[in-house]
Design a protein around this motif. Structure first.
Motif, mmCIF file in Angstrom:
data_model
loop_
_atom_site.group_PDB
_atom_site.id
_atom_site.type_symbol
_atom_site.label_atom_id
_atom_site.label_comp_id
_atom_site.label_asym_id
_atom_site.label_seq_id
_atom_site.Cartn_x
_atom_site.Cartn_y
_atom_site.Cartn_z
ATOM 1 N N CYS A 54 41.104 -16.028 -11.568
ATOM 2 C CA CYS A 54 41.609 -15.803 -12.990
ATOM 3 C C CYS A 54 40.598 -15.936 -14.192
ATOM 4 O O CYS A 54 40.103 -17.119 -13.911
ATOM 5 C CB CYS A 54 43.135 -16.395 -13.257
ATOM 6 S SG CYS A 54 43.445 -16.041 -14.884
ATOM 7 N N CYS A 103 42.095 -19.084 -15.824
ATOM 8 C CA CYS A 103 42.888 -20.070 -15.285
ATOM 9 C C CYS A 103 41.883 -20.411 -13.987
ATOM 10 O O CYS A 103 41.277 -19.536 -13.333
ATOM 11 C CB CYS A 103 44.079 -19.879 -14.657
ATOM 12 S SG CYS A 103 45.249 -19.267 -15.746
ATOM 13 N N CYS A 151 47.269 -13.112 -11.537
ATOM 14 C CA CYS A 151 47.383 -14.623 -11.870
ATOM 15 C C CYS A 151 48.714 -15.006 -11.389
ATOM 16 O O CYS A 151 49.389 -14.727 -12.396
ATOM 17 C CB CYS A 151 46.541 -15.102 -12.796
ATOM 18 S SG CYS A 151 46.760 -17.012 -12.946
ATOM 19 N N CYS A 165 49.176 -17.487 -15.016
ATOM 20 C CA CYS A 165 49.311 -17.060 -16.441
ATOM 21 C C CYS A 165 49.825 -15.724 -16.437
ATOM 22 O O CYS A 165 50.195 -15.320 -17.487
ATOM 23 C CB CYS A 165 48.206 -17.255 -17.293
ATOM 24 S SG CYS A 165 46.877 -16.078 -16.706
HETATM 25 ZN ZN LIG Z 1 45.627 -17.117 -14.983
#
Ligand SMILES: [Zn+2]
Ligand SMILES: [Zn+2]
Length: 750
Positions: A455, A458, A473, A476
């Motif tokens: 991601c 992230c 992801c 998130c």
């Molecule tokens: Zn993410």
């Protein structure tokens, strides 16, 4: 009536501080402890809770209370006590704690919705005449009248639907004196049209009888105590709860039952509704009106039993005699936003204020609760046998390291599991398959350079979701198109590896085309009652194979399930979390418990790359005590809970350097609270019993473009842990640059 010149008010901010406000003469008779008030704060007007009255204040210029919201206190003094405890224990604001006591719909208040009801007010003959007179000139009005003539009374939306009329036609009919139009308040009763067949006590087993007698005796004593009901899956814990609650009601008291959100099914509710008359339910899938109605019903004393998920521990019941926490080991009882409370622990505190008994029920109790029975803090009562003396299912562990395709990598389904499925399905029995990973493929990489797709916001590998044609992801929820070439080296060789439920579904459908499969995970179960519909279909036998994430592991009781397959027991065991073994053991025991519920018996097959891991070997022999003993030894060595006590401090912000700097700064303050000026450690503790681990980058370094660093504070007791945390209590937690979060007794260390 306010006895005091000033009100002590707490606000919804992460600061355990009471603010003083002046009570203007016009409010003297209205301000009371436990009521909500509107007050000026900075440049805003906010809602706060009055928690005290005083004549003394060292603040020079006090502002006035603007408005008193409640006519009677919305919070009792006992509940205020519970909130104080939470604020001190979890290091949150007292106002923050109180905020979680009231459902948001109660806080904002719900406006009553009205609907137009149309009634005919002329006799049949004159209506007929009227219809024929206006038929040509006003056909719509005539149609509406015709429809009305049949029913006499109807709501406007219904009439509009039948006769395709608009409101102006209705208004004309009213002006002509043929109908009346009334606004009626709409209610949305929770159990409307449902009939609950009353059940009486089931005859209980000897083991159940012992448990029931013990709990009843404790309830009658009206002394605060905690009983751990350790009962294997299928041993009839619910019947124990029901009979204990019945005693509570006979004595004129009330009961709260908490169950994990996912187990709060219509079947669960029905078991309580069919035994007791006045049951209220607090559940996130209720409509706003229903939630508000249920809450006020409880508040107004119209419920004897409240059944609900985590936040039902704050239900405004008076005179609580018993609190039951079913599946007490479940981490869903811990809230992961502030206030980060664990409803199980709050229940023990609330029960202390109420002189009530707490029953913690589980087949696989948390190590904390088990340990408390070992040291005599809690009493323990065990149900070793299933009802009807049905044996627990046989568990077979398959070493997946041996299951390799000829040079083509790992097999997702072992030959043995496939064979067992065939056998089971050919007998018209059902199969449950657990795979605790959703999506199609959890790992996307480049064949050429090895680049792993993560991601952008992230530090997490993206999961390929085939149906959506996207990579997602799971942290998130960001979605991106599926890359056609490697973002790093531009080679077209993108490889999708690993199995999620979506891919497993495809594979099993291909191998078992003649059977019906249903996939149950958060991607397929989005609708309000999709979960319930899926389970009913499975119960009816319309589904042969149920494949799902851990949402299928709990509470289901289907006699025709004779095979449970755990496709990968390793999804949790390798997580960097000291509870990983405990969670693995619990999940395996729970899912194994879904079979062997009838005379047909049952079998469990566990696939793993860690066949020697003790969480798996003990689960295979249904040996909770063996597991707990081993796990406690390990926790003792590392001084983890229940021996040591932990708090986690997480710092996050847009710039890694800022976050790192703040983390070191916090670590220093915490260390200063531990290392005393004479060089000794707090409370004379040795180095292995108190300290700060870190600061270090959190295992998931980046979430939603925020860098995260964390620290673990360890101490021998909550008391000393709190003393250490006091040193950072007044830090600004919501600064723009770096935010700080304190989690006492954390459940997630990622
Ligand atoms: Zn993410
Ligand atoms: Zn590449």
């Amino acid at each position: 009536m306010a006895y005091g010149k000033f009100a002590e008010v707490v606000l919804d901010i992460p600061l355990n501080k009471k603010f003083h406000y002046n009570i203007p003469p016009s409010f003297v008779n209205q301000v009371e402890i436990g009521k909500r008030v509107k007050v000026p704060f900075g440049r805003r007007t906010v809602v706060g809770y009055c928690v005290g009255l005083t004549n003394i204040s060292d603040v020079k210029t006090l502002k006035d209370i603007i408005h008193v919201i409640d006519t009677t206190p919305i919070l009792s003094s006992k509940m205020l006590g519970v909130a104080e405890w939470m604020a001190n224990f979890y290091f949150c604001g007292l106002g923050e704690a109180l905020e979680s006591f009231l459902p948001s719909v109660v806080k904002k208040g719900i406006k009553s919705r009205t609907i137009n009801v149309i009634r005919l007010c002329k006799d049949g003959i004159s209506v007929k005449e009227m219809i024929s007179t206006i038929k040509k000139r006003a056909p719509i009005q005539a149609r509406a009248l015709e429809a009305l003539a049949e029913v006499g009374e109807i709501t406007f939306p219904e009439l509009a639907n039948i006769s395709k009329c608009k409101m102006d036609s209705v208004n004309r009919l009213r002006d002509r004196g043929f109908i009346t139009l009334d606004k009626v308040e709409v209610s949305d009763p929770l159990f409307a049209g449902k009939h609950f067949k009353k059940t009486v006590h089931f005859s209980s087993t000897e083991e159940q009888e012992v448990a029931i007698r013990l709990i009843k005796r404790k309830v009658r004593e009206r002394k605060h105590s905690v009983v751990l009901l350790k009962g294997v899956t299928g041993s009839g814990k619910t019947e124990v709860y029901l009979q204990a609650i019945s005693e509570v009601i006979t004595l004129g008291m009330k009961a709260i039952v908490l169950v994990p959100e996912i187990s709060l099914t219509p079947q669960t509710i029905e078991r309580f509704k069919s035994r007791f008359d006045r049951v209220a339910v607090l559940h996130s899938s209720l409509t706003e009106r229903q939630r508000s109605d249920q809450w006020w019903d409880i508040k107004n004393g119209n419920a004897d039993v409240v059944v609900g998920a985590r936040s039902a521990i704050f239900a405004p019941l008076e005179d609580v005699g018993l609190i039951v926490i079913d599946e007490e080991h479940e981490n869903t009882f811990k809230q992961d936003t502030s206030p980060r409370y664990n409803a199980r622990d709050v229940s023990v505190v609330r029960a202390a204020y109420e002189n009530a008994v707490v029953v913690l029920g589980s087949a696989t109790p948390s190590l904390e609760s088990f340990y408390n029975t070992e040291i005599g803090k809690y009493e323990c009562v065990t149900l070793k046998n299933r009802v009807g003396h049905k044996p627990l299912p046989r568990v077979e562990v398959i070493d997946m390291r041996r299951e390799i395709f000829g040079g083509k990598g790992q097999k997702p389904i072992s030959d043995y599991l496939e064979l067992s499925m065939k056998e089971c399905l050919s007998k018209k029995e059902q199969v449950l398959l657990l795979l605790n990973r959703r999506g199609f493929s959890p790992f996307i990489s480049c064949r050429r350079c090895g680049f792993v797709l993560k991601c952008k916001r992230c530090d997490i590998s993206l999961t390929y979701h085939k149906k959506k044609e996207a990579v997602i992801c799971h942290y998130c929820f960001a979605e991106e198109p599926v890359p056609r070439e490697c973002p790093d080296c531009c080679s077209p060789g993108i490889r999708f590896t690993g199995f999620g439920t979506e891919r497993m579904e495809e594979l099993i459908r291909a191998r078992f085309p003649q059977y019906n499969l249903l996939r149950m995970d958060s991607d397929t179960m989005r609708g309000r009652d999709s979960h319930e519909k899926a389970l009913s279909a499975f119960r009816r036998g319309d589904i042969d194979i149920l494949l799902g994430t851990q949402m299928i592991a709990k509470g289901l009781d289907f006699p025709n399930v004779t095979l449970v397959g755990v496709l990968s027991a390793d999804t949790i065991v390798n997580l960097p979390d000291f509870r990983a073994s405990e969670k693995t053991f619990q999940l395996l025991c729970q899912v194994a418990g879904r079979t062997g519920r009838s005379a047909k018996g049952g079998k469990v097959i566990v696939q793993t790359y860690n066949p020697e891991h003790y969480s798996i070997t003990y689960a295979a022999t249904h040996d909770y005590d063996g597991f707990a003993k081993k796990e406690l030894e390990y926790r003792k060595q590392l001084y983890y809970p229940p021996y040591g006590r932990l708090a986690r401090v997480v710092l996050r912000g847009k710039k890694d350097l800022d976050v790192k700097e703040k983390a070191s700064n916090i670590a220093e303050k915490l260390m200063n609270a531990i290392k005393l000026s004479d060089g000794s450690l707090l409370a004379g503790l040795r180095k292995d019993k108190v300290g700060v681990l870190g600061p270090a980058p959190a295992p998931i370094v980046r979430v939603k473009d925020n860098y995260r660093w964390h620290l673990i504070v360890k101490a021998d007791s909550f008391k000393n842990l709190h003393t250490i945390l006091k040193s950072i209590e007044n830090e600004n937690r919501n600064s723009k640059k770096v935010q700080m979060m304190i989690d006492v007794d954390p459940y997630m260390l990622l």
